[in-house]
Design a protein around this motif. Structure first.
Motif, PDB file in Angstrom:
ATOM      1  N   LEU A  14       0.718  -1.537   0.117  1.00  0.00           N
ATOM      2  CA  LEU A  14       0.136   0.170  -0.050  1.00  0.00           C
ATOM      3  C   LEU A  14       1.012   1.447   0.398  1.00  0.00           C
ATOM      4  N   LEU A  15       0.412   2.188  -0.599  1.00  0.00           N
ATOM      5  CA  LEU A  15       1.428   3.480  -0.828  1.00  0.00           C
ATOM      6  C   LEU A  15       0.148   4.540  -0.860  1.00  0.00           C
ATOM      7  N   ILE A  16       0.424   5.503   0.146  1.00  0.00           N
ATOM      8  CA  ILE A  16      -0.032   6.558   0.286  1.00  0.00           C
ATOM      9  C   ILE A  16       0.303   7.844  -0.512  1.00  0.00           C
ATOM     10  N   SER A  17       0.186   9.231  -0.902  1.00  0.00           N
ATOM     11  CA  SER A  17       0.435  10.310  -0.917  1.00  0.00           C
ATOM     12  C   SER A  17      -0.467  11.314  -1.183  1.00  0.00           C
ATOM     13  N   SER A  18      -0.230  12.288   0.145  1.00  0.00           N
ATOM     14  CA  SER A  18      -0.925  13.249   0.208  1.00  0.00           C
ATOM     15  C   SER A  18      -0.132  14.775   0.511  1.00  0.00           C
ATOM     16  N   GLU A  19      -0.346  15.256  -0.533  1.00  0.00           N
ATOM     17  CA  GLU A  19      -0.074  17.226  -0.905  1.00  0.00           C
ATOM     18  C   GLU A  19      -0.911  17.531  -1.269  1.00  0.00           C
ATOM     19  N   LYS A  20      -1.513  18.808  -0.691  1.00  0.00           N
ATOM     20  CA  LYS A  20      -2.374  19.944  -0.508  1.00  0.00           C
ATOM     21  C   LYS A  20      -3.851  19.336  -0.726  1.00  0.00           C
ATOM     22  N   ASN A  21      -3.905  19.428  -1.533  1.00  0.00           N
ATOM     23  CA  ASN A  21      -5.217  19.299  -1.897  1.00  0.00           C
ATOM     24  C   ASN A  21      -5.965  17.912  -2.499  1.00  0.00           C
ATOM     25  N   LYS A  22      -4.657  16.477  -2.752  1.00  0.00           N
ATOM     26  CA  LYS A  22      -5.231  15.649  -3.257  1.00  0.00           C
ATOM     27  C   LYS A  22      -4.276  14.965  -2.348  1.00  0.00           C
ATOM     28  N   LEU A  23      -5.133  13.301  -2.538  1.00  0.00           N
ATOM     29  CA  LEU A  23      -4.702  11.744  -1.011  1.00  0.00           C
ATOM     30  C   LEU A  23      -4.772  10.921  -2.696  1.00  0.00           C
ATOM     31  N   GLN A  24      -3.975  10.385  -2.892  1.00  0.00           N
ATOM     32  CA  GLN A  24      -3.436   9.271  -3.914  1.00  0.00           C
ATOM     33  C   GLN A  24      -3.141   8.120  -3.045  1.00  0.00           C
ATOM     34  N   ILE A  25      -3.552   6.736  -3.265  1.00  0.00           N
ATOM     35  CA  ILE A  25      -3.433   5.276  -2.445  1.00  0.00           C
ATOM     36  C   ILE A  25      -3.308   4.342  -3.349  1.00  0.00           C
ATOM     37  N   GLN A  26      -2.039   3.959  -3.516  1.00  0.00           N
ATOM     38  CA  GLN A  26      -1.848   2.092  -4.795  1.00  0.00           C
ATOM     39  C   GLN A  26      -2.180   0.741  -4.070  1.00  0.00           C
ATOM     40  N   PHE A  27      -3.182   0.255  -3.915  1.00  0.00           N
ATOM     41  CA  PHE A  27      -2.555  -1.054  -3.557  1.00  0.00           C
ATOM     42  C   PHE A  27      -2.275  -2.289  -4.800  1.00  0.00           C
ATOM     43  N   GLU A  28      -1.393  -2.821  -4.224  1.00  0.00           N
ATOM     44  CA  GLU A  28      -1.377  -4.200  -5.255  1.00  0.00           C
ATOM     45  C   GLU A  28      -1.074  -5.584  -4.494  1.00  0.00           C
ATOM     46  N   SER A  29      -1.674  -6.618  -4.559  1.00  0.00           N
ATOM     47  CA  SER A  29      -1.699  -7.591  -3.969  1.00  0.00           C
ATOM     48  C   SER A  29      -1.640  -8.780  -5.049  1.00  0.00           C
ATOM     49  N   PRO A  30      -0.771 -10.020  -4.446  1.00  0.00           N
ATOM     50  CA  PRO A  30      -0.851 -11.128  -5.399  1.00  0.00           C
ATOM     51  C   PRO A  30      -2.648 -11.437  -5.444  1.00  0.00           C
ATOM     52  N   ALA A  31      -2.792 -11.796  -6.520  1.00  0.00           N
ATOM     53  CA  ALA A  31      -4.661 -12.182  -6.611  1.00  0.00           C
ATOM     54  C   ALA A  31      -5.140 -13.970  -5.620  1.00  0.00           C
ATOM     55  N   ALA A  32      -4.230 -14.299  -5.792  1.00  0.00           N
ATOM     56  CA  ALA A  32      -4.731 -15.306  -4.294  1.00  0.00           C
ATOM     57  C   ALA A  32      -5.106 -15.119  -2.759  1.00  0.00           C
ATOM     58  N   ASN A  33      -4.392 -13.873  -2.682  1.00  0.00           N
ATOM     59  CA  ASN A  33      -4.944 -12.715  -1.585  1.00  0.00           C
ATOM     60  C   ASN A  33      -6.539 -12.803  -1.865  1.00  0.00           C
ATOM     61  N   LEU A  34      -6.915 -11.983  -3.125  1.00  0.00           N
ATOM     62  CA  LEU A  34      -8.248 -11.637  -2.840  1.00  0.00           C
ATOM     63  C   LEU A  34      -9.157 -12.692  -3.583  1.00  0.00           C
ATOM     64  N   VAL A  35      -8.633 -13.497  -4.095  1.00  0.00           N
ATOM     65  CA  VAL A  35      -9.521 -14.578  -4.902  1.00  0.00           C
ATOM     66  C   VAL A  35      -9.634 -15.806  -5.178  1.00  0.00           C
ATOM     67  N   GLY A  36      -8.543 -16.285  -4.002  1.00  0.00           N
ATOM     68  CA  GLY A  36      -8.022 -17.611  -4.124  1.00  0.00           C
ATOM     69  C   GLY A  36      -7.555 -17.889  -5.105  1.00  0.00           C
ATOM     70  N   PHE A  37      -6.853 -17.391  -5.938  1.00  0.00           N
ATOM     71  CA  PHE A  37      -6.313 -18.360  -7.295  1.00  0.00           C
ATOM     72  C   PHE A  37      -5.348 -17.553  -7.813  1.00  0.00           C
ATOM     73  N   GLU A  38      -4.667 -17.912  -8.678  1.00  0.00           N
ATOM     74  CA  GLU A  38      -3.753 -16.760  -9.522  1.00  0.00           C
ATOM     75  C   GLU A  38      -3.894 -17.116 -11.464  1.00  0.00           C
ATOM     76  N   HIS A  39      -4.549 -17.824 -11.426  1.00  0.00           N
ATOM     77  CA  HIS A  39      -4.642 -18.216 -12.761  1.00  0.00           C
ATOM     78  C   HIS A  39      -5.586 -17.718 -13.739  1.00  0.00           C
ATOM     79  N   GLN A  40      -5.996 -18.310 -15.024  1.00  0.00           N
ATOM     80  CA  GLN A  40      -7.034 -17.024 -15.409  1.00  0.00           C
ATOM     81  C   GLN A  40      -7.657 -17.367 -15.381  1.00  0.00           C
TER      82      GLN A  40
END
Length: 206
Positions: free
Chosen positions: A44-70
């Motif tokens: 997780l990456l967070i950037s807050s400057e002036k009136n902008k907030l940016q958040i980026q998230f990245e995860s192995p697919a297995a964490n979210l759906v239980g598999f990584e194949h198509q």
């Protein structure tokens, strides 16, 4: 001194925005060093400057759906669609304090799990081709093919006279496969990193 701090924060912001691009290059060399693709771990990456907030998230697919194949089966496609729907609702993922923000854009990328032409007609053919490719690839290619990621980025417009004080991360509640999140952040006056878990899911910026 203020100028040096400002330059440091700008450099850190550039690093955060370049995160997605640098990951692609890193993945090609991951077998030469410690594997950054660890099931249960997300970034997780967070950037807050002036009136902008940016958040980026990245995860192995297995964490979210239980598999990584198509996702060829109907059940797999439903799992991907469900995860995508949750990720497209940042109000279910983050509680922001100190800033009054409205979502400007949410971008969720699950393309690593979706076949280019996933029709019922071509399902058997695609599945057979996938098996053939799996047998023909060397071990390095198989290792790389097994590493599918899901990525999401969020842009918020916020009140310019306020500062981010706290971010509670609710991803653990939405996705039981996530055990830890390595979070990095940069604000106008500080930067840092912390490892989050289900029992420690809040970042304090005070």
């Amino acid at each position: 001194m203020a100028t040096v701090l400002k330059r440091s924060l700008i450099a850190a912001s550039v690093c955060i925005y370049a995160f997605a691009g640098s990951l692609s290059a890193a993945e090609e060399h991951e077998h030469h060093s410690e594997d950054p693709h660890v099931h249960g771990l997300a970034e997780l990456l967070i950037s807050s400057e002036k009136n902008k907030l940016q958040i980026q998230f990245e995860s192995p697919a297995a964490n979210l759906v239980g598999f990584e194949h198509q996702a060829h089966s109907e059940d797999d496609r439903k799992k991907v669609a469900s995860a995508k729907q949750v990720l497209e609702s940042p109000d279910k993922l983050f509680q922001i304090k100190g800033l009054s923000c409205t979502l400007a854009k949410a971008d969720v990328n699950v393309s690593a799990l979706m076949a280019e032409e996933d029709t019922h007609e071509d399902h058997d053919k695609d599945h057979a081709e996938h098996d053939d490719e799996h047998n023909e690839h060397d071990k390095g290619d198989e290792h790389k093919a097994a590493h599918s990621e899901i990525k999401a980025s969020y842009s918020f417009n916020c009140s310019s006279n306020e500062k981010l004080t706290e971010l509670k991360v609710l991803l653990f509640e939405q996705f039981s496969g996530i055990e830890k999140i390595n979070a990095q952040w940069v604000t106008e006056d500080q930067q840092g990193a912390v490892e989050l878990s289900k029992n420690k899911a809040t970042i304090n910026f005070k």
